[in-house]
Design a protein around this motif. Structure first.
Motif, PDB file in Angstrom:
ATOM      1  N   VAL A 199       0.830  -1.206   0.000  1.00 14.86           N
ATOM      2  CA  VAL A 199       0.000   0.000   0.000  1.00 14.86           C
ATOM      3  C   VAL A 199       0.866   1.257   0.000  1.00 14.86           C
ATOM      4  N   SER A 200       1.825   1.321   0.940  1.00 15.72           N
ATOM      5  CA  SER A 200       2.651   2.522   1.080  1.00 15.72           C
ATOM      6  C   SER A 200       3.926   2.469   0.242  1.00 15.72           C
ATOM      7  N   TYR A 201       4.296   1.272  -0.230  1.00 15.63           N
ATOM      8  CA  TYR A 201       5.539   1.055  -0.977  1.00 15.63           C
ATOM      9  C   TYR A 201       6.778   1.396  -0.158  1.00 15.63           C
ATOM     10  N   GLU A 202       6.662   1.326   1.159  1.00 13.27           N
ATOM     11  CA  GLU A 202       7.811   1.545   2.024  1.00 13.27           C
ATOM     12  C   GLU A 202       8.465   0.205   2.362  1.00 13.27           C
ATOM     13  N   PRO A 203       9.798   0.195   2.569  1.00 19.59           N
ATOM     14  CA  PRO A 203      10.485  -1.047   2.933  1.00 19.59           C
ATOM     15  C   PRO A 203       9.945  -1.612   4.246  1.00 19.59           C
ATOM     16  N   VAL A 204       9.896  -2.935   4.344  1.00 22.10           N
ATOM     17  CA  VAL A 204       9.371  -3.589   5.539  1.00 22.10           C
ATOM     18  C   VAL A 204      10.453  -4.463   6.181  1.00 22.10           C
ATOM     19  N   LYS A 205      10.159  -4.942   7.404  1.00 25.91           N
ATOM     20  CA  LYS A 205      11.088  -5.770   8.163  1.00 25.91           C
ATOM     21  C   LYS A 205      10.732  -7.254   8.119  1.00 25.91           C
ATOM     22  N   ASP A 206       9.667  -7.606   7.444  1.00 20.42           N
ATOM     23  CA  ASP A 206       9.093  -8.947   7.545  1.00 20.42           C
ATOM     24  C   ASP A 206      10.059 -10.061   7.126  1.00 20.42           C
ATOM     25  N   VAL A 207       9.969 -11.169   7.854  1.00 24.28           N
ATOM     26  CA  VAL A 207      10.713 -12.386   7.521  1.00 24.28           C
ATOM     27  C   VAL A 207       9.745 -13.559   7.566  1.00 24.28           C
ATOM     28  N   PHE A 208       9.706 -14.343   6.495  1.00 22.15           N
ATOM     29  CA  PHE A 208       8.877 -15.548   6.448  1.00 22.15           C
ATOM     30  C   PHE A 208       9.761 -16.723   6.049  1.00 22.15           C
ATOM     31  N   VAL A 209       9.580 -17.838   6.730  1.00 19.39           N
ATOM     32  CA  VAL A 209      10.405 -19.028   6.510  1.00 19.39           C
ATOM     33  C   VAL A 209       9.508 -20.182   6.083  1.00 19.39           C
ATOM     34  N   TYR A 210       9.868 -20.824   4.970  1.00 17.31           N
ATOM     35  CA  TYR A 210       9.100 -21.975   4.493  1.00 17.31           C
ATOM     36  C   TYR A 210       9.810 -23.263   4.895  1.00 17.31           C
ATOM     37  N   GLU A 211       9.105 -24.129   5.625  1.00 19.56           N
ATOM     38  CA  GLU A 211       9.638 -25.420   6.056  1.00 19.56           C
ATOM     39  C   GLU A 211       9.264 -26.479   5.016  1.00 19.56           C
ATOM     40  N   PHE A 212      10.266 -26.989   4.305  1.00 18.70           N
ATOM     41  CA  PHE A 212       9.983 -27.963   3.254  1.00 18.70           C
ATOM     42  C   PHE A 212       9.473 -29.285   3.821  1.00 18.70           C
ATOM     43  N   THR A 213       9.917 -29.645   5.029  1.00 24.33           N
ATOM     44  CA  THR A 213       9.489 -30.922   5.608  1.00 24.33           C
ATOM     45  C   THR A 213       8.010 -30.914   5.977  1.00 24.33           C
ATOM     46  N   THR A 214       7.515 -29.773   6.444  1.00 28.78           N
ATOM     47  CA  THR A 214       6.107 -29.676   6.846  1.00 28.78           C
ATOM     48  C   THR A 214       5.248 -28.986   5.793  1.00 28.78           C
ATOM     49  N   GLN A 215       5.906 -28.382   4.788  1.00 25.97           N
ATOM     50  CA  GLN A 215       5.220 -27.623   3.747  1.00 25.97           C
ATOM     51  C   GLN A 215       4.358 -26.514   4.353  1.00 25.97           C
ATOM     52  N   GLN A 216       4.942 -25.854   5.349  1.00 25.23           N
ATOM     53  CA  GLN A 216       4.239 -24.776   6.037  1.00 25.23           C
ATOM     54  C   GLN A 216       5.123 -23.535   6.121  1.00 25.23           C
ATOM     55  N   TRP A 217       4.472 -22.368   6.070  1.00 26.89           N
ATOM     56  CA  TRP A 217       5.162 -21.106   6.306  1.00 26.89           C
ATOM     57  C   TRP A 217       5.103 -20.774   7.792  1.00 26.89           C
ATOM     58  N   ARG A 218       6.134 -20.122   8.296  1.00 31.04           N
ATOM     59  CA  ARG A 218       6.101 -19.571   9.643  1.00 31.04           C
ATOM     60  C   ARG A 218       6.693 -18.167   9.619  1.00 31.04           C
ATOM     61  N   LYS A 219       6.286 -17.370  10.583  1.00 32.56           N
ATOM     62  CA  LYS A 219       6.785 -15.998  10.684  1.00 32.56           C
ATOM     63  C   LYS A 219       8.101 -16.010  11.435  1.00 32.56           C
ATOM     64  N   GLY A 220       9.154 -15.501  10.807  1.00 31.46           N
ATOM     65  CA  GLY A 220      10.438 -15.377  11.471  1.00 31.46           C
ATOM     66  C   GLY A 220      10.544 -14.051  12.205  1.00 31.46           C
ATOM     67  N   LYS A 221      11.601 -13.895  12.973  1.00 33.14           N
ATOM     68  CA  LYS A 221      11.814 -12.641  13.685  1.00 33.14           C
ATOM     69  C   LYS A 221      12.108 -11.530  12.684  1.00 33.14           C
ATOM     70  N   ASP A 222      11.450 -10.389  12.855  1.00 28.69           N
ATOM     71  CA  ASP A 222      11.620  -9.273  11.931  1.00 28.69           C
ATOM     72  C   ASP A 222      13.079  -8.848  11.819  1.00 28.69           C
ATOM     73  N   MET A 223      13.437  -8.334  10.650  1.00 30.23           N
ATOM     74  CA  MET A 223      14.749  -7.721  10.497  1.00 30.23           C
ATOM     75  C   MET A 223      14.856  -6.535  11.456  1.00 30.23           C
ATOM     76  N   PRO A 224      16.042  -6.259  11.979  1.00 27.54           N
ATOM     77  CA  PRO A 224      16.188  -5.141  12.919  1.00 27.54           C
ATOM     78  C   PRO A 224      15.936  -3.781  12.285  1.00 27.54           C
ATOM     79  N   GLU A 225      16.058  -3.686  10.953  1.00 29.64           N
ATOM     80  CA  GLU A 225      15.866  -2.411  10.264  1.00 29.64           C
ATOM     81  C   GLU A 225      14.984  -2.619   9.038  1.00 29.64           C
TER      82      GLU A 225
END
Length: 217
Positions: free
Chosen positions: A7-33
């Motif tokens: 929406v804002s086109y501003e950089p974000v801190k988001d981290v998402f990790v895909y687990e191939f063994t479970t075929q599930q996404w999980r939320k990782g710890k945000d980037m510090p900046e």
């Protein structure tokens, strides 16, 4: 990891990790900046990031490493300068941050690179590492002599939007012959090898790709 708010086109801190063994996404710890257009590379389950720009489009010199299993970030020492739109590549035990430009020199890509030695946790600067004037994103290759080169300059078939990933002794390479041209997919052996077209792209998937990336699984 990172990117823009849709929406804002501003950089974000988001981290998402895909687990191939479970075929599930999980939320990782945000980037510090908040950052976008940064360099990234992986070694031993750790993701190294450096450079890019912040919400005010200031080029960043900061660098961090993310331990995927521990879900923890650790700050690294800074590079010698800010590098926006740089490219990251891991070569052996080194994380290379290639080219980029400073806040006041947008689009004027540096010929230098900064190398983080994983064993000593120290940066060193390499002058004349990137001897082309174009953006290095997705098109950096490493020759047998250790020198960097640009895949977009390897053949006229991939001069626009070149994107490559090493697969054993070969490189899977895509790109277009001209701006707006259809995408071609090739295998090439070595830096100066002949491109072998491997896929005839169906018409519905043959459009121009402005920017892309590959992931080897």
């Amino acid at each position: 990891m990172g990117g823009w708010n849709p929406v804002s086109y501003e950089p974000v801190k988001d981290v998402f990790v895909y687990e191939f063994t479970t075929q599930q996404w999980r939320k990782g710890k945000d980037m510090p900046e908040n950052r976008s257009f940064f360099a990234a590379g992986e070694s031993g389950g750790r993701v190294f990031i450096a450079g890019g720009h912040d919400v005010s489009k200031n080029a960043l010199s900061s660098a961090w490493v993310y331990d995927v299993r521990e879900d923890k970030w650790a700050e690294l020492t800074r590079m010698s300068q800010g590098r926006d739109e740089c490219e990251g590549v891991v070569i052996g035990s080194e994380f290379w941050v290639v080219s980029g430009y400073g806040t006041e020199s947008q689009g004027d890509f540096e010929r230098s690179a900064e190398v983080y030695e994983l064993g000593t946790s120290q940066w060193r600067r390499v002058e004349e590492a990137w001897n082309v004037t174009q953006c290095p994103k997705s098109c950096v290759g490493a020759g047998k002599d250790g020198n960097l080169f640009c895949w977009a300059e390897s053949d006229s078939e991939v001069r626009v939007g070149a994107c490559g990933i090493e697969m054993g002794g070969m490189t899977f390479l895509s790109g277009s012959a001209f701006q707006g041209g259809s995408q071609g997919f090739f295998l090439v052996k070595g830096q100066n090898g002949k491109l072998e077209r491997i896929i005839k792209v169906p018409e519905e998937f043959s459009g121009f790709v402005q920017s892309g990336c590959f992931v080897e699984i």
